[in-house]
Write a protein that holds these residues in place. Sequence first.
Motif, short mmCIF file in Angstrom:
data_model
loop_
_atom_site.label_atom_id
_atom_site.label_comp_id
_atom_site.label_asym_id
_atom_site.label_seq_id
_atom_site.Cartn_x
_atom_site.Cartn_y
_atom_site.Cartn_z
N LYS A 178 -12.34 -3.48 -6.89
CA LYS A 178 -12.29 -4.42 -5.76
C LYS A 178 -10.87 -4.99 -5.58
CE LYS A 178 -16.42 -4.22 -4.29
NZ LYS A 178 -16.66 -3.53 -3.04
N VAL A 179 -10.21 -5.30 -6.67
CA VAL A 179 -8.84 -5.82 -6.60
C VAL A 179 -7.90 -4.77 -6.03
CG1 VAL A 179 -6.86 -6.54 -8.01
CG2 VAL A 179 -9.10 -7.56 -8.40
N GLU A 180 -8.05 -3.52 -6.45
CA GLU A 180 -7.22 -2.43 -5.93
C GLU A 180 -7.46 -2.24 -4.44
OE1 GLU A 180 -6.30 2.30 -6.62
OE2 GLU A 180 -7.42 1.20 -8.14
N ASP A 181 -8.70 -2.29 -4.00
CA ASP A 181 -9.02 -2.18 -2.58
C ASP A 181 -8.38 -3.30 -1.78
OD1 ASP A 181 -10.50 0.10 -3.06
OD2 ASP A 181 -12.46 -0.91 -2.93
N GLU A 182 -8.44 -4.51 -2.32
CA GLU A 182 -7.84 -5.65 -1.62
C GLU A 182 -6.31 -5.53 -1.56
OE1 GLU A 182 -7.38 -9.14 0.52
OE2 GLU A 182 -9.12 -7.83 0.24
N LEU A 183 -5.70 -5.04 -2.63
CA LEU A 183 -4.24 -4.84 -2.61
C LEU A 183 -3.85 -3.80 -1.56
CD1 LEU A 183 -3.33 -4.90 -6.40
CD2 LEU A 183 -2.63 -6.54 -4.66
N LYS A 184 -4.61 -2.72 -1.47
CA LYS A 184 -4.34 -1.70 -0.45
C LYS A 184 -4.50 -2.28 0.95
CE LYS A 184 -5.75 2.26 -3.24
NZ LYS A 184 -6.80 3.26 -3.48
N ARG A 185 -5.52 -3.11 1.14
CA ARG A 185 -5.73 -3.75 2.44
C ARG A 185 -4.57 -4.67 2.80
NH1 ARG A 185 -7.85 -7.91 5.27
NH2 ARG A 185 -8.11 -9.38 3.58
N GLN A 186 -4.08 -5.42 1.82
CA GLN A 186 -2.96 -6.32 2.06
C GLN A 186 -1.68 -5.54 2.38
OE1 GLN A 186 -2.92 -9.63 2.44
NE2 GLN A 186 -5.14 -9.58 2.19
N ILE A 187 -1.47 -4.43 1.70
CA ILE A 187 -0.30 -3.58 2.00
C ILE A 187 -0.41 -3.05 3.43
CG2 ILE A 187 0.81 -1.37 1.47
CD1 ILE A 187 0.19 -1.96 -1.49
N TYR A 188 -1.59 -2.61 3.81
CA TYR A 188 -1.81 -2.10 5.17
C TYR A 188 -1.51 -3.20 6.20
CZ TYR A 188 -4.16 -0.39 9.32
OH TYR A 188 -4.44 -0.01 10.61
N ILE B 257 3.69 5.72 -1.89
CA ILE B 257 4.47 5.34 -0.71
C ILE B 257 3.51 5.20 0.47
CG2 ILE B 257 6.30 6.03 0.87
CD1 ILE B 257 7.37 5.50 -1.91
N TYR B 258 3.70 4.14 1.23
CA TYR B 258 2.96 3.93 2.47
C TYR B 258 3.94 4.08 3.61
CZ TYR B 258 -0.74 2.06 -0.45
OH TYR B 258 -1.72 1.92 -1.39
#
Length: 178
Positions: A41-51, A143-144
């Motif tokens: 869940k934390v990893e998903d939230e970090l990806k969402r914040q990066i997006y 990389i994003y």
Amino acid sequence: MRSSESHHSSVSLSIKYKFAIFSTFLITLVCVVLSLFLLDKVEDELKRQIYLRGMSTIKNFSENAKYSIMTRNRTFLSGLVEHEISKEGVVHVIIVDEQGQTLAHSNPTMVGRVVDDEYTQNLLETLAEAKVRRFTISTGETIYDFVTPILDSDIYTEDRYADATTSILLCTRFSHSF
């Protein structure tokens, strides 16, 4: 001769010890499963914040660059790129025109060169809205790649739309590792 008998010594645990071992095992199992769930869940939230950060950054950058792109003011564009690249996590910024010619780049020696790789050419032909691509490089770093077009309808002066048929790509790359 005396025959030797095998004595099997059986260890008998009381019910109290069996319950303690079972309880410890159960608690450990629950903790491990819960930890894995929360890490996901934390990893998903970090990806969402990066997006969200990347999309916000590319949108703001494109708004700031529109007039300079229309007038081909490379000095101002270069200042915008320098400012963008100074932000935490941003590792690459490029602005290319509809022919793939680099108008501004985080590496100033690339300005004026034509970017003719298949990925960029495909974006120039098909990109209609901002998008993100996530990939991992050989060092293991994620990389994003945030890309947005600036179309004719996006560039305007006070009384008219720009005459040029512009399809500009703004690309910002964020580096992040979990």
